[in-house]
Design a protein around this motif. Sequence first.
Motif, PDB file in Angstrom:
ATOM      1  N   GLY A  39      24.123 -52.041  17.370  1.00 27.84           N
ATOM      2  CA  GLY A  39      25.564 -52.116  17.151  1.00 27.84           C
ATOM      3  C   GLY A  39      26.103 -51.053  16.222  1.00 27.84           C
ATOM      4  O   GLY A  39      27.309 -50.999  15.962  1.00 27.84           O
ATOM      5  N   GLY A  40      25.205 -50.216  15.684  1.00 31.02           N
ATOM      6  CA  GLY A  40      25.638 -49.148  14.796  1.00 31.02           C
ATOM      7  C   GLY A  40      26.025 -49.613  13.406  1.00 31.02           C
ATOM      8  O   GLY A  40      26.752 -48.920  12.696  1.00 31.02           O
ATOM      9  N   THR A  41      25.525 -50.791  12.990  1.00 31.16           N
ATOM     10  CA  THR A  41      25.892 -51.331  11.670  1.00 31.16           C
ATOM     11  C   THR A  41      24.720 -51.385  10.699  1.00 31.16           C
ATOM     12  O   THR A  41      24.849 -51.932   9.608  1.00 31.16           O
ATOM     13  N   ALA A  42      23.571 -50.850  11.078  1.00 32.67           N
ATOM     14  CA  ALA A  42      22.399 -50.894  10.197  1.00 32.67           C
ATOM     15  C   ALA A  42      22.593 -50.019   8.975  1.00 32.67           C
ATOM     16  O   ALA A  42      23.353 -49.049   8.986  1.00 32.67           O
ATOM     17  N   GLY A  43      21.876 -50.368   7.911  1.00 35.46           N
ATOM     18  CA  GLY A  43      21.964 -49.611   6.669  1.00 35.46           C
ATOM     19  C   GLY A  43      21.394 -48.203   6.795  1.00 35.46           C
ATOM     20  O   GLY A  43      20.760 -47.846   7.793  1.00 35.46           O
ATOM     21  N   ASP A  44      21.601 -47.424   5.742  1.00 39.66           N
ATOM     22  CA  ASP A  44      21.163 -46.026   5.733  1.00 39.66           C
ATOM     23  C   ASP A  44      19.654 -45.904   5.579  1.00 39.66           C
ATOM     24  O   ASP A  44      19.039 -44.946   6.053  1.00 39.66           O
ATOM     25  N   LEU A  45      19.051 -46.863   4.877  1.00 40.76           N
ATOM     26  CA  LEU A  45      17.619 -46.849   4.593  1.00 40.76           C
ATOM     27  C   LEU A  45      17.000 -48.113   5.169  1.00 40.76           C
ATOM     28  O   LEU A  45      17.527 -49.209   4.993  1.00 40.76           O
ATOM     29  N   ILE A  46      15.876 -47.956   5.849  1.00 40.53           N
ATOM     30  CA  ILE A  46      15.273 -49.066   6.578  1.00 40.53           C
ATOM     31  C   ILE A  46      13.850 -49.303   6.084  1.00 40.53           C
ATOM     32  O   ILE A  46      13.000 -48.410   6.145  1.00 40.53           O
ATOM     33  N   THR A  47      13.605 -50.506   5.583  1.00 40.49           N
ATOM     34  CA  THR A  47      12.265 -50.845   5.144  1.00 40.49           C
ATOM     35  C   THR A  47      11.380 -50.990   6.373  1.00 40.49           C
ATOM     36  O   THR A  47      11.721 -51.679   7.328  1.00 40.49           O
ATOM     37  N   CYS A  48      10.234 -50.320   6.337  1.00 40.31           N
ATOM     38  CA  CYS A  48       9.383 -50.182   7.517  1.00 40.31           C
ATOM     39  C   CYS A  48       8.151 -51.067   7.432  1.00 40.31           C
ATOM     40  O   CYS A  48       7.381 -50.978   6.473  1.00 40.31           O
ATOM     41  N   ARG A  49       7.971 -51.893   8.462  1.00 39.88           N
ATOM     42  CA  ARG A  49       6.701 -52.572   8.624  1.00 39.88           C
ATOM     43  C   ARG A  49       5.690 -51.551   9.158  1.00 39.88           C
ATOM     44  O   ARG A  49       6.078 -50.526   9.728  1.00 39.88           O
ATOM     45  N   PRO A  50       4.402 -51.805   9.002  1.00 40.53           N
ATOM     46  CA  PRO A  50       3.413 -50.797   9.385  1.00 40.53           C
ATOM     47  C   PRO A  50       3.150 -50.721  10.882  1.00 40.53           C
ATOM     48  O   PRO A  50       3.300 -51.695  11.616  1.00 40.53           O
ATOM     49  N   ALA A  60      18.288 -42.809  11.452  1.00 40.71           N
ATOM     50  CA  ALA A  60      18.563 -41.500  12.042  1.00 40.71           C
ATOM     51  C   ALA A  60      20.054 -41.250  12.218  1.00 40.71           C
ATOM     52  O   ALA A  60      20.476 -40.099  12.368  1.00 40.71           O
ATOM     53  N   LYS A  61      20.856 -42.304  12.183  1.00 40.40           N
ATOM     54  CA  LYS A  61      22.296 -42.155  12.387  1.00 40.40           C
ATOM     55  C   LYS A  61      23.093 -42.368  11.102  1.00 40.40           C
ATOM     56  O   LYS A  61      24.313 -42.559  11.153  1.00 40.40           O
ATOM     57  N   THR A  62      22.417 -42.324   9.963  1.00 43.92           N
ATOM     58  CA  THR A  62      23.168 -42.421   8.710  1.00 43.92           C
ATOM     59  C   THR A  62      24.154 -41.272   8.595  1.00 43.92           C
ATOM     60  O   THR A  62      23.876 -40.149   9.038  1.00 43.92           O
ATOM     61  N   THR A  63      25.293 -41.543   8.002  1.00 46.11           N
ATOM     62  CA  THR A  63      26.269 -40.475   7.765  1.00 46.11           C
ATOM     63  C   THR A  63      26.045 -39.822   6.403  1.00 46.11           C
ATOM     64  O   THR A  63      26.820 -38.964   5.997  1.00 46.11           O
ATOM     65  N   HIS A  64      24.955 -40.242   5.713  1.00 48.13           N
ATOM     66  CA  HIS A  64      24.639 -39.679   4.394  1.00 48.13           C
ATOM     67  C   HIS A  64      23.177 -39.225   4.352  1.00 48.13           C
ATOM     68  O   HIS A  64      22.402 -39.689   3.519  1.00 48.13           O
TER      69      HIS A  64
END
Length: 445
Positions: free
Chosen positions: A104-115, A333-337
Amino acid sequence: MLKRNAMALWAAFAILLAACTGANPAGSASPAGPSSAAPSTSGAPAASAGAADLTIESWRTDDLAIWQDKIIPAFNAKYPNIKITFSPTKPDEYNGVLNTKLQGGTAGDLITCRPFDASLQLFKDGNLAALNDLPGLANFGDVAKSAWITDDGKDVFCVPMASVIHGFIYNTDAFDKLSVTAAPTTVEEFHALLDKFKTDGTYTPLAMGTKELWESATMGFQNIGPNYWKGEEGRKALIDGSAKFTDQPYVDTWAELASWKPYLPNGYEAIAYADAQQYFASGKAAIYPAGSWDIAYFEGQGVKIGFFGPPLPKAGDTCYVSDHTDIALGMNAKTTHPAEAKTFLDWVASDEFATLYSNGLPGFYSLSNNAVKIDDAIAQQAVDLRKSCKSTIRNSYQILSRGEPNLENELWRVTAAVINGTLTPQKAGEEIQAGLDKWYKPAGD
C-alpha cells in the motif's frame, strides 16, 4: 551576441536550478513521484543527509522503551535533525502487516529484517534496497552477513544487528525453594526436575502457551531440536535432501515436546506470548522455555533469573545450541529519505550502536567483528554456551521456507498441535515433509 549571452544565462540558470533540486535535503519527490528514481547509493551517506522523519518497522514490541530511551537519543546526539520513530508490530503479525504496508506504500523508511528467506524475498520483490556501498558493512564478516545477502553474494540488503541464543530461563527463587543446586543437563534430569516442581505444587513447572503457534516452534522445536538432529549437520542434510522431517531425530523432538503438556499452565492452549511472559514474571512458574531475547524483559520486571541450555537426550552427547542470526535492519527501497536512512544504517553498523544494543538489550549479541563487553551476568551465562556447545541456526530459515506451504508457518502449526495432543509426532513429520515435497527439490534431484 545578446542572444547568445541570453541563451548562456538561461543554460546556467537551468543547471543551477537542477543542482538545487537534486540536493533537496528533505528528500522531496520529483514531479514524477517518489518511486520515479532509485534511492541514493552514495558511499558517504552522512555527508548528504539532512532533516527527516524516519519510521522503523519491527516485530520487537518488547524493545520500545530501549529504542525510545537510549538508542534514538544516542543517535540524535550526533544527528539531531533526523527524527526516528520506532513502530513495532506483534511478532506473529509482523510479516503480514509489513507486506500489506509495503503493497500500500505506507511502510516505514527502515525495515527490521528477519534472517534469510523472508527478507531475501522482500529484496527480490524490490522492497529492500541494496546496501553494498554502506561503509559500516566493513565491520561485519561473511557469517554475520550470510543471513541478509543474495545467494550469489553480490548484494547485502540489511545491516546485521544481533544473534540470539535459545535455552531456558529459570526462576532462581523457585530453584532455591526446592533446593535445586544445579540446572539440568540431560532430558532425564530435566524431567526429574519438572516432576519435582509438579509434586511440590508451588510453581507451574513450565510457562509456555500455544495460542500464537510460533512460540511452540521457536521456543520449543527450534530450542531443543538441534541436540536431536545434530545442529548444522542435520540442518544442511534437510537442504541437500539426505534427511527428511519423517526421520527419527525430528519425530523424537516432537515426542519430547508432547511430553511437556502435563507441566504447562492450566489452559495453556489459550495463553499467548505476552501472557506466558507475565505468568513467569509474576513468579508462578519455575522455568520458561525461550532464549536470550527475553532476558532483558524479565530483568526489567525484577525477576531473579538464571539460564541453562537445551538438555541433552543422553549424557555425553555433543551439545548443540541455536545461536541464531536473528535481527538486522534494512532500507525501504521506496523511502523518500534515502540519504538520511543510510545515515542511520551506517550508525547502526558502528561500534557505538553494537555496545549500546548489546548492553541495552541483554541477550542480543552483536554480530560485529569488534568485541563487545557484556555487562549483564545472565546474558553472559547464555553466550557462554558457545564455549561448550556447537552453534547452529533455525532449520526453517534458509532456503526451505521459500515456497508454499511455507515451512516456517507449517512448523508453527504442527508443533502447537503436537503439544496440544491433537497431532502425533509421527504425523507431524509426515505433514511437514509432504508440504515441503510439494515445491522443494534439492539440488541434483
